[in-house]
Design an enzyme around this catalytic site. Structure first.
Site, PDB file in Angstrom:
ATOM      1  N   TYR A   1      15.531  96.685  32.796  1.00 59.21           N
ATOM      2  CA  TYR A   1      15.245  96.441  31.381  1.00 59.21           C
ATOM      3  C   TYR A   1      16.161  95.368  30.807  1.00 59.21           C
ATOM      4  O   TYR A   1      17.286  95.673  30.389  1.00 59.21           O
ATOM      5  CB  TYR A   1      15.488  97.722  30.581  1.00 59.21           C
ATOM      6  CG  TYR A   1      14.441  98.788  30.724  1.00 59.21           C
ATOM      7  CD1 TYR A   1      13.313  98.611  31.514  1.00 59.21           C
ATOM      8  CD2 TYR A   1      14.576 100.000  30.050  1.00 59.21           C
ATOM      9  CE1 TYR A   1      12.358  99.601  31.623  1.00 59.21           C
ATOM     10  CE2 TYR A   1      13.616 100.995  30.161  1.00 59.21           C
ATOM     11  CZ  TYR A   1      12.507 100.794  30.950  1.00 59.21           C
ATOM     12  OH  TYR A   1      11.570 101.780  31.047  1.00 59.21           O
TER      13      TYR A   1
ATOM     14  N   LYS B   1      10.551  99.526  37.918  1.00 60.99           N
ATOM     15  CA  LYS B   1       9.903  99.813  36.653  1.00 60.99           C
ATOM     16  C   LYS B   1      10.341  98.774  35.631  1.00 60.99           C
ATOM     17  O   LYS B   1      11.530  98.584  35.402  1.00 60.99           O
ATOM     18  CB  LYS B   1      10.313 101.189  36.165  1.00 60.99           C
ATOM     19  CG  LYS B   1       9.676 101.551  34.838  1.00 60.99           C
ATOM     20  CD  LYS B   1      10.369 102.733  34.210  1.00 60.99           C
ATOM     21  CE  LYS B   1       9.871 102.970  32.807  1.00 60.99           C
ATOM     22  NZ  LYS B   1      10.286 101.930  31.867  1.00 60.99           N
TER      23      LYS B   1
END
Lengths: 308, 308, 308, 308, 308
Positions: free
Chosen positions: D171, D204
């Site tokens: 992220y 992810k």
């Protein structure tokens, strides 16, 4: 031995059997033994404040054995202390009472904006000195909190491998929260929850005040109608936040204060379901016999034999 | 061998027998051997100040063996040096005199507001190079102190496992204290206490001045009437702060100075119960024979054979 | 095999025999094999600058095997690359040419005031991937230098235990020195010395300029009359600073530049006693055949077969 | 069982066979089992936001077993959760569905300018609790990114030794990039590439927007004519950036949003070649049956059985 | 999930939590999952009797994956198999069903007077192959029994450290007992008890006959009036002998026999409180679909859904 002690021990199903044995040692030792309550004497003033400032007034205190003997005389559940002192004390006192090796500390030659103690001892040290537990302080709200959490997890893994109890001081403090926030009920509950999530067997927090630090927490607590009016109420919420009451949570006395205030605080803590107290300055800074008396009075409150 | 050496060694009852053996090696070696006094030669200028600046003037110094030979010629108790030099020196000199592998150092291409040296060698290195001790510097008062304390504890555990002596340079310095505070008597005493609490066998501090940095320390020392008027008095207080005189505390000479000043400082140190000196720039920056002479004079003072 | 190779290998008497074997592999491999010279191809642009920016223009480069094949085609001494790429490349190319696993790197999504790369691979990784060496960059002059030195020592110890060669990129950079200071002759010499002291087998530095960063260093160099007028002179001083020429010191080409400039720089480096070059952007950012040609020309200069 | 599962597993030729077995467990488990798609339920709100704020509204959630049962009821591929909860949940649920131990987390009592989570669990913990994978978050763009990369590599090596799958949340966030840059297509692609280079098996990331953060990246992408107009296009570029589509890349739903938006986002992700989704707040903050229904709808989209 | 599964797991209070998790995996897997019953498919005929004798009739059985797939197709609780087969089967099937690595075996190229199998696999093998359990055969009555008991204890210790379930085949055989004694009810009961005492989590014995081998046992059983007339009676006695029914005891089908006989035997076993069956030759030596049908019929009998 005691139904209550066995019940408490059943809350740690994945703990090493030796850890259970050591936690039992603390729970059956001393004047509160077998009641499920703990009263612990901690001393690490030499490292924290310096030798002259701590011991010049009462030279008996230069010798770490004075404090260990005080804990024995008062029938404390355990005695918490740093490495150097423990190396002197352990050969004799490890057989007399449970010792908790305090594994991090701060000195006062440098004081930063955020607390960040140094790791000064290890599980390996605790094992060779015959201690039953290791103690570690975390400061949620400090910019250095993550380093502490990581050091705590490392210590926890070593303690698990060695069968030692893990006692965590969880003291919110630092630039992330306000001064009042340090003892805010939502913050203290959060601090207890963090310690539980990080694997603590025994958790020490400060008595929570009515202040609520986080707006989101206030909204959630208000909406759910959680009662927080008395210290006993707030202690109850904090204990619930540690896996719904399935961890041993004890409360500290904080700065030195009047005897009456100390006793009332302990009455509320006991009423709210707290598991006891850890009391340093309020005990060892008094004369020996006075300290023993106060510790006895506090123990009576927690085991329910105090006239109140 | 020597009653005094045996007495000193008895102060380390929990140390590994090999550690005791190595400490004994230092205490019986050289011109002060058997007297309980230590005079150590440290050299790490190449790493600290750069090669050209350190060695261009006297090309003999480019070769680390020059300094090891100087220590042998003067009959020093031990020689302290960094990794790279030690790898060149050890094959020959580890058999000639006790070597102390200096395990942290600072270079001068970057100078921050607070000292924070790099760990540049390990106990594993010391073992493979045949050293009797590892040396480590802590800077209480620095914002980076805790990292140093933790590195020291890690080194201490490794040294314990390997049977090496742990020599700690405890030099208060950094943004937590004033410039005068670096040698303030309360601060130097605190520094010696911290080193002892952290497990040092031999502690090196700077000669303490009359300045007192902490108001709380001054209040406590004044109240207790501790005499601090002469350097000898202050050395005595510092030695007491290290487990009541049960640790070997030696004093450094600091910046290069006149011979007379060096000798007087050592006389006071000896008078106050100091265990000797560690003297770098004041020795190896002089010509070889002059350096040997000064080291001999200092040794005579500490063993009490100096005309004084 | 080669007298020169054996001579070079004799400079590392305490290195593990497997380390010597791996250093020999690099010295006998490729087009410069047996001459004592090294020409290395390094590629870590994907991690350093991002995938699109590095590979969108020439999609062949998305596949790390392209670069490994280029190194094989040009007859390089070795190929340096990061972990992820190495995991794809090693199963085939570890048998084709010596691989140097680059163990720290920086990405460019965050650029701080001082360089401080992340450790992204270990000796354990290098062993399982069949590499002959690990590569590591230190930035003397950076506020983060000490962390790098400590990481380097840790890597060095692991490499020693595993028998791998340690290649150190020593690039002064950061808030401790000026922009010009990054390639100042005294600073580059200091950087080479630090790498040697920290245990490097092969040292890579930048070509030094006439600038001198430190006044104390200038004074010492001036006083000793060290010649520094030509690049060859300065290369000679740098090589001397690394244990008097007893470490393999190679020089990088830096930013992409004209072919003529690249060749002239290499001629001076060779003249001053440099051991070769490590050339990334100046080679792999050219078309394949042009890159091979340039690498061949540079190799010819270093082995002395260039018309010059 | 499934050709597609075997194809995916063939992309990890150097992974430990046990790691392959555990990745297979995730790929064959639950309602999307055998299709090559993953739908994961993550819950770590207690640690991240505090106990009262997270659980006071729905006291069932105080018990971590509620969420594990939800994942079972919905037929998720796996459930991701932190240490403390896992110690309560694992004895029963590790046999019911694949568990991913989340190994780092951030609490909200201190919120710095740059994210830097604490490592709160280890591979050793994951092994003793019967998990199939460890999960770790990195924040490229944060000043603390390098520490995270190093912790990730350490975790990766331990996971490799224990045969666990490594799931990386990548992220971008922090002072190195703009707010819009956190989901910029070049940044998300870079984030996926970094995770791949650092050894992730499952990656992810967030759904990428049309924004491009880096001028150099824009120039390279424009020049190469990479289509980025639709979310499906951008997902395709991101998947390509992870070793040309040879890593499992899944996309998160982000903040709670309307059902229709969730479904459309998943349709685009599926169209662009994404491997599924990891959906926390959008599922467990809804009532149980509604959460199960939404998870089923999302699964149908990814396996291509949704009416769309 | 299942009250019965939790009840069974509560019988192993000192087992490692991972062991409990793996036993749970077996108890919740397949067609009998959650009922507390186990139907296991074991195949080690190739090692025990030779390949042609075992597989020539049905060449599909030469490939170990045939048997693993048969266990999946039939919904078995687990599949037991020797090392070589497991290495082929595990990469795919460890994710599909619980595997039991059979750790000792006998070949029939040499047949001594007393059985004494070879240890052919280890816990380390089981771990790297992703198995949930290790299986081991002991032959009480053999002159080599003690060596087997010792090997079993060694295996048990390794299994405990790795968190694997221990399945023990306890087959009385050897010069210490008669041929009829091998299945005598007192001997089978004794065999089950020995396995329980040696630390088995799951015990496999043969269906006991009415024969009683030991006169003392007969006297005691007669005196107590223990009913042993039916197979169900005898199974009940055997199960009782394994810690009063607090160990999972399953029964083997023995030599291939008629379907009706197999079903009747299982009905009696179920009636007597047996925990299921482990059925090799009676299943895999039949054609695939017939084998699946028979296994389903047996499962139905044990979970009580059989018409009969």
């Amino acid at each position: 031995m005691s139904t209550r002690v066995d019940e408490i021990l059943s809350w740690y199903p994945t703990a090493d059997p030796r850890t259970i044995g050591n936690l039992r040692r603390m729970l059956v030792h001393g004047r509160t033994g077998g009641t499920g309550k703990l009263v612990v004497l901690p001393v690490d003033q030499g490292f924290e404040h310096g030798p002259g400032r701590s011991f010049a007034a009462n030279p008996a205190g230069y010798d770490p054995r004075y404090h260990a003997q005080l804990a024995v005389d008062a029938g404390c559940s355990a005695h918490a202390l740093p490495l150097g002192a423990c190396e002197l004390v352990a050969p004799r006192y490890a057989a007399e009472l449970p010792l908790i090796l305090k594994c991090n500390s701060s000195d006062s030659l440098y004081v930063g904006t955020d607390p960040e103690p140094a790791v000064t001892a290890s599980v390996e040290d605790a094992v060779r000195l015959g201690c039953v537990a290791v103690g570690f302080t975390i400061y949620p709200g400090s910019s250095g909190r993550n380093r502490m959490y990581e050091q705590l997890r490392s210590l926890a893994r070593d303690a698990d491998a060695a069968g030692l109890v893990l006692v965590v001081w969880s003291y919110p403090r630092g630039s992330g929260i306000s001064k009042d926030g340090q003892t805010a009920v939502d913050v203290v509950a959060y601090a207890a929850h963090l310690a539980a999530q990080l694997g603590a067997h025994v958790i020490k927090v400060k008595p929570p005040t009515e202040h609520i630090e986080s707006d989101q927490a206030r909204a959630a607590l208000d909406k759910a109608g959680v009662p927080l009016g008395t210290l006993a109420d707030r202690v109850r919420h904090v204990v619930q936040s540690a896996f719904d009451g399935h961890r041993v949570v004890i409360f500290s006395g904080g700065a030195a204060k009047e005897t009456a205030a100390v006793l009332e605080e302990n009455r509320q803590t006991a009423l709210g379901g707290g598991f006891g107290t850890i009391m340093g300055r309020n005990s060892f800074q008094r004369p020996h016999d006075e300290a023993v008396q106060l510790l006895h009075d506090v123990m009576d409150i927690h085991v329910g034999t105090s006239p109140s």
